[in-house]
Design a protein around this motif. Structure first.
Motif, short mmCIF file in Angstrom:
data_model
loop_
_atom_site.label_atom_id
_atom_site.label_comp_id
_atom_site.label_asym_id
_atom_site.label_seq_id
_atom_site.Cartn_x
_atom_site.Cartn_y
_atom_site.Cartn_z
N GLU A 68 0.83 -1.21 0.00
CA GLU A 68 0.00 0.00 0.00
C GLU A 68 0.86 1.26 0.00
O GLU A 68 0.63 2.18 -0.80
CB GLU A 68 -0.93 -0.01 1.22
CG GLU A 68 -1.91 1.16 1.23
CD GLU A 68 -2.90 1.07 2.39
OE1 GLU A 68 -3.42 2.13 2.78
OE2 GLU A 68 -3.14 -0.05 2.88
N SER A 123 2.92 1.47 -3.36
CA SER A 123 2.04 1.81 -4.48
C SER A 123 1.68 3.29 -4.46
O SER A 123 1.67 3.96 -5.50
CB SER A 123 0.76 0.97 -4.43
OG SER A 123 1.04 -0.40 -4.59
N LYS A 124 1.40 3.82 -3.27
CA LYS A 124 1.06 5.24 -3.15
C LYS A 124 2.23 6.11 -3.60
O LYS A 124 2.04 7.11 -4.32
CB LYS A 124 0.70 5.55 -1.69
CG LYS A 124 0.25 7.00 -1.47
CD LYS A 124 -0.13 7.23 -0.01
CE LYS A 124 -0.55 8.67 0.20
NZ LYS A 124 -0.91 8.93 1.63
N GLU A 151 -3.45 -1.58 -8.40
CA GLU A 151 -3.80 -2.61 -7.42
C GLU A 151 -4.14 -3.93 -8.12
O GLU A 151 -3.65 -5.00 -7.73
CB GLU A 151 -5.00 -2.12 -6.60
CG GLU A 151 -5.67 -3.17 -5.74
CD GLU A 151 -4.88 -3.54 -4.51
OE1 GLU A 151 -5.13 -4.64 -3.95
OE2 GLU A 151 -3.99 -2.76 -4.11
#
Length: 284
Positions: A208, A211-212, A228
């Motif tokens: 998470e 990816s951000k 995702e």
């Protein structure tokens, strides 16, 4: 040390724990270069980079110069590249098709399944438009492009289905992996493989947050929801280290390539891995 990988979201995700400094090696700095997969395949044939992402379909051609790594691997399981065409179009026996490169896994499978097709090779980012413009009758979409394409196009055939027919089973479809130059000292090669494995593990553990960061810094070409979905396809927990089923799948791919004249001999991928036990034996 330069690590060569593709600019696709799965490769970026699996490498950037190193780029962001979450994983490091004492007295060794790493840099990276991002090139499309067929360029990486071609450069591997020349021996350009010490560590490089490659298509599994290429590997038997470079086996004498490169060892396979066990990490940063991408497989399809019920999905994979797609042969697409315009809706209401009927493909003739010798249809013209755009593929992403001669040495890609999808090209190997396509050429076995459609030996009479007229092939044009181009960057995978150009394939959808080439079909829309009528430059080719069909094209094989790979990477992120399989998740969304123009409404006027439809799937003629899933290469997953081609793979299952040729393999005679539903083994995972081997798409991409990493290779390391054999001329490197074996202790260094082992250390690099361990580092890369740790990088993929940490990327997955912090998916998470990573990816951000990739989205915020415009390091990937897709939006957050698509990223995702894509990572769960090609940079998932099965990407950290090869398992027995994946070994069998790679061996089957090499067998198919050999039986259809693409390779000069049939090889077992396990014979071409870095012997990780060397460190233990050396220190015993």
């Amino acid at each position: 040390m330069v690590i060569a990988h593709s600019p696709d979201a799965d490769d970026i995700f699996m490498y950037y724990a190193i780029k962001f400094g979450w994983v490091s090696m004492k007295d060794r700095a790493f840099d990276n270069i991002a090139l499309d997969i067929e360029t990486l395949n071609t450069e591997a044939l020349k021996g350009t980079y010490d560590i490089s992402a490659i298509s599994f379909g290429l590997y038997p051609h470079i086996r004498n110069d490169y060892a396979l790594l066990r990490t940063a691997v991408s497989f399809g399981q019920g999905y994979g590249p797609k042969l697409i065409r315009k809706k209401e179009t009927v493909l003739k026996k010798r249809f013209k098709v755009a593929l992403s490169g001669k040495y890609t896994t999808n090209a190997l499978l396509f050429r076995v399944a459609y030996p009479e097709a007229k092939i044009v090779y181009m960057n995978f980012l150009e394939i959808e438009q080439a079909v829309l413009d009528g430059v080719v009758d069909a094209g094989v979409l790979i990477h992120e492009s399989i998740l969304g394409y123009d409404d006027s196009l439809e799937v003629e055939r899933e290469l997953w289905d081609v793979w299952c027919e040729l393999a005679g089973s539903e083994l995972p479809l081997p798409l991409g992996g990493m290779a390391i130059r054999r001329s490197l000292p074996i202790t260094s090669a082992i250390a690099y493989e361990n580092l890369l494995t740790k990088a993929v593990q940490i990327a997955r553990d912090h998916k998470e947050a990573l990816s951000k960061m990739l989205i915020e810094r415009s390091l990937v070409r897709i939006d957050a929801p698509t990223l995702e979905k894509y990572l769960e396809l090609y940079a998932n927990d099965e990407s950290i280290s090869l398992n027995e089923t994946q070994y069998k799948a790679i061996e089957k791919l090499f067998e198919i390539g050999y039986e259809h004249g693409f390779y000069d001999q049939k090889i077992d991928p396990k014979d071409f891995m870095i012997p990780l036990e060397y460190t233990e034996l050396r220190n015993s």
